[in-house]
Motif scaffolding. Structure first.
Motif, mmCIF file in Angstrom:
data_model
loop_
_atom_site.group_PDB
_atom_site.id
_atom_site.type_symbol
_atom_site.label_atom_id
_atom_site.label_comp_id
_atom_site.label_asym_id
_atom_site.label_seq_id
_atom_site.Cartn_x
_atom_site.Cartn_y
_atom_site.Cartn_z
ATOM 1 N N VAL A 421 15.385 35.811 -36.651
ATOM 2 C CA VAL A 421 14.843 37.171 -36.692
ATOM 3 C C VAL A 421 14.322 37.465 -38.087
ATOM 4 C CG1 VAL A 421 15.348 39.614 -36.301
ATOM 5 C CG2 VAL A 421 16.528 37.857 -34.945
ATOM 6 N N SER A 422 13.097 37.964 -38.158
ATOM 7 C CA SER A 422 12.484 38.265 -39.461
ATOM 8 C C SER A 422 12.876 39.660 -39.931
ATOM 9 C CB SER A 422 10.960 38.140 -39.366
ATOM 10 O OG SER A 422 10.606 36.834 -39.004
ATOM 11 N N GLY A 423 14.145 39.925 -39.927
ATOM 12 C CA GLY A 423 14.660 41.221 -40.324
ATOM 13 C C GLY A 423 16.156 41.229 -40.143
ATOM 14 N N SER A 424 16.747 42.397 -40.143
ATOM 15 C CA SER A 424 18.196 42.526 -40.050
ATOM 16 C C SER A 424 18.626 42.764 -38.611
ATOM 17 C CB SER A 424 18.674 43.682 -40.922
ATOM 18 O OG SER A 424 20.027 43.982 -40.651
ATOM 19 N N THR A 425 19.643 42.037 -38.175
ATOM 20 C CA THR A 425 20.217 42.245 -36.844
ATOM 21 C C THR A 425 21.366 43.243 -36.885
ATOM 22 O OG1 THR A 425 21.656 40.342 -37.208
ATOM 23 C CG2 THR A 425 19.603 39.945 -36.013
ATOM 24 N N VAL A 426 21.594 43.840 -38.049
ATOM 25 C CA VAL A 426 22.677 44.811 -38.198
ATOM 26 C C VAL A 426 22.121 46.192 -38.499
ATOM 27 C CG1 VAL A 426 24.766 45.419 -39.465
ATOM 28 C CG2 VAL A 426 24.248 43.022 -38.998
ATOM 29 N N THR A 427 21.331 46.272 -39.588
ATOM 30 C CA THR A 427 20.769 47.568 -39.963
ATOM 31 C C THR A 427 19.623 47.956 -39.049
ATOM 32 O OG1 THR A 427 19.282 46.516 -41.569
ATOM 33 C CG2 THR A 427 21.407 47.266 -42.369
ATOM 34 N N GLY A 428 19.038 46.964 -38.369
ATOM 35 C CA GLY A 428 18.017 47.258 -37.377
ATOM 36 C C GLY A 428 16.635 47.425 -37.969
ATOM 37 N N LEU A 429 15.688 47.695 -37.075
ATOM 38 C CA LEU A 429 14.287 47.871 -37.449
ATOM 39 C C LEU A 429 13.844 49.275 -37.044
ATOM 40 C CD1 LEU A 429 13.103 44.430 -36.081
ATOM 41 C CD2 LEU A 429 13.356 45.017 -38.495
ATOM 42 N N ASN A 430 12.938 49.819 -37.806
ATOM 43 C CA ASN A 430 12.382 51.141 -37.510
ATOM 44 C C ASN A 430 13.465 52.218 -37.395
ATOM 45 O OD1 ASN A 430 10.499 49.030 -35.756
ATOM 46 N ND2 ASN A 430 9.400 50.402 -37.105
ATOM 47 N N GLY A 431 14.408 52.173 -38.332
ATOM 48 C CA GLY A 431 15.400 53.225 -38.420
ATOM 49 C C GLY A 431 16.488 53.168 -37.367
ATOM 50 N N PHE A 432 16.526 52.083 -36.578
ATOM 51 C CA PHE A 432 17.525 52.012 -35.518
ATOM 52 C C PHE A 432 18.776 51.320 -36.025
ATOM 53 C CE2 PHE A 432 19.402 50.261 -31.615
ATOM 54 C CZ PHE A 432 19.571 51.450 -30.935
ATOM 55 N N TYR A 445 30.365 48.519 -41.488
ATOM 56 C CA TYR A 445 28.942 48.664 -41.816
ATOM 57 C C TYR A 445 28.767 49.201 -43.236
ATOM 58 C CZ TYR A 445 24.294 50.632 -42.145
ATOM 59 O OH TYR A 445 23.041 50.964 -42.593
ATOM 60 N N ASP A 446 29.482 50.251 -43.563
ATOM 61 C CA ASP A 446 29.325 50.885 -44.875
ATOM 62 C C ASP A 446 29.673 49.943 -46.016
ATOM 63 O OD1 ASP A 446 28.462 53.249 -43.785
ATOM 64 O OD2 ASP A 446 30.418 54.238 -43.849
ATOM 65 N N THR A 447 30.712 49.148 -45.843
ATOM 66 C CA THR A 447 31.167 48.299 -46.939
ATOM 67 C C THR A 447 30.422 46.974 -47.031
ATOM 68 O OG1 THR A 447 32.905 47.397 -45.520
ATOM 69 C CG2 THR A 447 33.488 49.272 -46.918
ATOM 70 N N MET A 448 29.806 46.530 -45.932
ATOM 71 C CA MET A 448 29.228 45.189 -45.916
ATOM 72 C C MET A 448 27.712 45.144 -45.760
ATOM 73 S SD MET A 448 32.088 43.263 -43.592
ATOM 74 C CE MET A 448 31.282 41.684 -43.832
ATOM 75 N N TYR A 449 27.139 46.096 -45.069
ATOM 76 C CA TYR A 449 25.732 45.959 -44.700
ATOM 77 C C TYR A 449 24.834 47.111 -45.138
ATOM 78 C CZ TYR A 449 27.779 42.373 -41.713
ATOM 79 O OH TYR A 449 28.465 41.284 -41.259
ATOM 80 N N LYS A 450 25.384 48.245 -45.403
ATOM 81 C CA LYS A 450 24.573 49.413 -45.730
ATOM 82 C C LYS A 450 23.716 49.179 -46.971
ATOM 83 C CE LYS A 450 24.956 54.452 -46.114
ATOM 84 N NZ LYS A 450 25.919 55.596 -46.129
ATOM 85 N N SER A 451 24.218 48.390 -47.906
ATOM 86 C CA SER A 451 23.517 48.167 -49.175
ATOM 87 C C SER A 451 22.212 47.395 -49.016
ATOM 88 C CB SER A 451 24.426 47.420 -50.151
ATOM 89 O OG SER A 451 24.753 46.134 -49.629
ATOM 90 N N ILE A 452 22.030 46.703 -47.885
ATOM 91 C CA ILE A 452 20.806 45.904 -47.714
ATOM 92 C C ILE A 452 19.852 46.540 -46.704
ATOM 93 C CG2 ILE A 452 21.958 43.742 -48.348
ATOM 94 C CD1 ILE A 452 22.003 43.063 -45.345
ATOM 95 N N LEU A 453 20.052 47.814 -46.415
ATOM 96 C CA LEU A 453 19.263 48.500 -45.395
ATOM 97 C C LEU A 453 17.761 48.333 -45.604
ATOM 98 C CD1 LEU A 453 19.043 50.401 -42.968
ATOM 99 C CD2 LEU A 453 19.321 52.332 -44.531
ATOM 100 N N TYR A 454 17.284 48.452 -46.823
ATOM 101 C CA TYR A 454 15.842 48.417 -47.087
ATOM 102 C C TYR A 454 15.391 47.127 -47.779
ATOM 103 C CZ TYR A 454 16.216 53.319 -45.841
ATOM 104 O OH TYR A 454 16.466 54.491 -45.157
ATOM 105 N N LYS A 455 16.244 46.122 -47.796
ATOM 106 C CA LYS A 455 15.908 44.878 -48.486
ATOM 107 C C LYS A 455 15.288 43.861 -47.532
ATOM 108 C CE LYS A 455 19.315 45.398 -52.170
ATOM 109 N NZ LYS A 455 20.439 44.776 -52.896
ATOM 110 N N ASP A 456 14.551 42.919 -48.107
ATOM 111 C CA ASP A 456 13.964 41.840 -47.320
ATOM 112 C C ASP A 456 15.038 40.835 -46.941
ATOM 113 O OD1 ASP A 456 10.802 41.546 -47.027
ATOM 114 O OD2 ASP A 456 11.242 42.736 -48.821
#
Length: 644
Positions: A421-432, A445-456
């Motif tokens: 997947v060319s994106g995140s399978t956790v934070t989602g795409l298009n704000g989902f 989510y908050d401790t592990m994945y939230k920090s990469i929400l807008y990263k490549d």
């Protein structure tokens, strides 16, 4: 509105309007009569007072299989067919391939949860993974990722070899895959394995990120071929094809029902739940169904067959509610036993994988919010039906590998699938928030994945193709409106864990290849706190991770297994007739003896195509109902609702 003006207007709208609202409004503007409003497709919801008293065939479930059956059986204009669907029409946004996950947890999703277990889903709320199943015309084909994969030829040969299911070998089922298909790739459509001109459009996304090519180069560096995984050999990689028509989702409702919408012998009734299959106690023949619409209960008779296509959860539930199932369980529920079918609901299988396996990159090459939520992306999709929004759930690489130690890379049956997947399978795409559809605890989510929400980032989802673990579907009560118990039993067999860990290690090796290292890919190496006690990246570490962040690929199957009567674990015969009851078949993923090594959508369509031909052959010389019965209206049942 031209593109230049559009680029000026949209940023102003965006200040007061969510991206999805902008996309919705733009689609409406450009395609009022097609993509924007599915109710204009002509598939009309039959009013309750227009339901006939009897039909030749009653199909329960207007999903992936039911839509195919309704279309094919109504080709005979002297047969009356009733299709009953618990949900309504598809939504506008369900048409957009990139937004596949947005349909999960919506009104067109059954929103199931499995029962709590101690071997998997440990990072989920209540230790319960979520299952998304389509409650909509088109069923799960209206909410899935649209990936078109048929499975391995050996999957079907195994059915014939171990289950003696003649007629279900690869050469038997290939014509039915091809019958449906309208493949838009000329290089594939002209081969032995594909066709053009069928109802179901199969095509590629109209755009790709630079990662798509890098994925293909990377796997070649690891010794795998890039080829048609639906062709002669499955093992290998390809940029996936999907059920996409002109850049939009091609569900079975769009593919099969829309062409049949003007047939007077096909009635479709929506937002209607079947509560029981009525079976004559003396003859054990299915005589009709009870259904519930607009707070009113009706009885509809059937002259030939009831076709149960409610899916691997609802089909066994309805069989048991109707008195067909394990005798002890039915008696516990207070349901009169029509036929003791001990394995209804058993043999439950699913494809699962590890969630959250992501790799950061230092280049702007992935599908991030700021590059997909743009005026350009909206315009290209709505006006031209192309661009990044046509990428199916962000999946740009589809792989099937053999991870067994010492195995032949190219020839053996694969045991691991891989979605790249060319994106995140956790934070989602298009704000989902995809993590919410998984059921992941917000703390994780908050401790592990939230920090990469807008990263490549890019993601790899290793998938267990041939699970050894088996679950079951059980009733909670005799109330047809109460969700059944889903006992998944994920990862109860150690072999399943070992296979998944090998798949994870393959994904890690893939990230180290030159084509992906050019983007300086690096693992998002944040671990679950509960896994910190074991050596990082060891087998035990990855076992801990996968037992915590377990994700379902929503390919459930097997709960009404196909086999011969001497097979005590079988529920239906090779022609899909239910043992112990005449005039009743199951036609959906429930009948699979074992999961195929791929997404189940294409396989279920094939099963429905084959079932339609078997049904036509069985009733070819029988008179139609409307030649014998005056068209009266369905009977309203005024008795208090019976819960056995």
């Amino acid at each position: 509105m031209d593109q230049a003006l559009f680029a000026i207007v949209i940023p102003k709208l965006a200040r007061n309007m969510h991206f999805l609202g902008i996309l919705y409004a733009t689609i409406i503007y450009y395609y009022r009569g097609d993509v924007a409003d599915n109710t204009t497709s002509g598939i009309k919801d039959l009013p309750a007072d227009s339901i006939l008293s009897h039909y030749d065939f009653v199909i329960i479930g207007g999903g992936t299989a039911g839509a195919v059956l309704a279309s094919r059986l109504s080709e005979h204009d002297y047969w009356n067919v009733l299709l009953i669907e618990a949900g309504g029409h598809e939504t506008t946004l369900s048409e957009v391939p990139m937004l596949a996950a947005h349909q999960q947890l919506s009104d067109i999703d059954w929103k199931y949860k499995i029962e709590s277990q101690d071997t998997a889903c440990l990072a989920m709320n209540e230790k319960r993974c979520r299952w998304s199943r389509g409650k909509v015309l088109g069923g799960s084909s209206a909410i899935n990722n649209m990936l078109y994969a048929r499975g391995n030829p050996l999957d079907f040969e195994d059915w014939t070899k171990h289950g003696h299911l003649q007629g279900w070998g690869y050469n038997d089922v290939l014509p039915y895959f091809k019958k449906s298909e309208d493949n838009k790739d000329p290089s594939l459509a002209d081969t032995t394995y594909h066709s053009a001109g069928g109802y179901l459009t199969v095509s590629n996304a109209s755009a790709n990120t630079p990662l798509a090519e890098a994925f293909m180069e990377a796997v070649q560096e690891m010794g795998y071929d890039v080829h048609d995984i639906n062709g002669q050999r499955q093992t290998g990689f390809m940029i996936p094809q999907g059920t996409i028509r002109n850049g939009s989702r091609c569900s079975t409702a769009k593919a099969f029902l829309r062409p049949a919408r003007l047939r007077k012998n096909l009635h479709v009734i929506l937002n209607t739940q079947v509560t029981r299959i009525v079976i004559n106690n003396e003859t054990n023949y299915a005589t009709g169904v009870e259904l519930f619409k607009n707070n009113t209960r009706y009885y509809v008779g059937v002259e030939k067959e009831v076709l149960l296509s409610a899916g691997p959860i609802n089909s066994p539930q309805l069989l048991m509610l109707s008195g067909i199932g394990p005798e002890k369980h039915l008696k516990e529920m207070g349901i009169p036993v029509i036929y003791n079918s001990s394995h209804v609901g058993k043999n439950l299988q699913d494809h699962i994988g590890l969630g959250g396996l992501m790799f950061l990159t230092n280049q702007q090459v992935s599908l991030t919010h700021n590059r997909t939520e743009t005026a350009n992306a909206v315009y290209n999709y709505a006006a031209e039906r192309n661009g990044v929004l046509t990428i199916m759930g962000g999946v740009e690489g589809l792989a099937f590998i053999n991870s067994r130690p010492g195995g032949n890379l190219s020839k053996e049956q694969p045991d691991i699938g891989l979605n790249l997947v060319s994106g995140s399978t956790v934070t989602g795409l298009n704000g989902f928030k995809t993590w919410k559809t998984h059921g992941l605890k917000e703390l994780y989510y908050d401790t592990m994945y939230k920090s990469i929400l807008y990263k490549d980032v890019w993601s790899a989802v290793p998938i267990l193709l041939k699970p050894k673990s088996r679950g079951e579907i059980l009733l909670r009560s005799a109330d047809p409106f109460e969700y059944p118990k889903i006992v998944a039993n994920y990862l109860t067999e150690k072999e399943d864990v070992d296979t998944l860990v090998r798949g994870i290690k393959f994904a890690l090796d893939l990230a180290e290849t030159d084509p992906l290292r050019q983007f300086e890919s690096r693992l998002h190496d944040v671990l679950f706190p509960v896994c910190s006690a074991v050596v990082r990246h060891s087998h035990d570490f990855w076992e801990c991770m996968v037992r915590h962040y377990t994700v379902s690929l929503n390919n459930q199957a097997g709960t009404a297994k196909m086999g011969f009567k001497w097979d005590k674990t079988a529920v239906v015969d090779p022609k899909l007739n239910v043992f112990g009851v005449s005039g009743l078949r199951v036609v959906d993923a429930s009948v699979l003896p074992t999961l195929v090594s791929a997404n189940s959508n294409a396989v279920v369509i094939m099963i429905a195509e084959k079932a339609a031909d078997m049904i036509k052959a069985a009733w070819r010389h029988e008179p139609a109902v409307h030649n014998k019965i005056v068209s009266t209206k369905a009977k309203i049942i005024n008795d208090p609702f019976i819960i056995y």
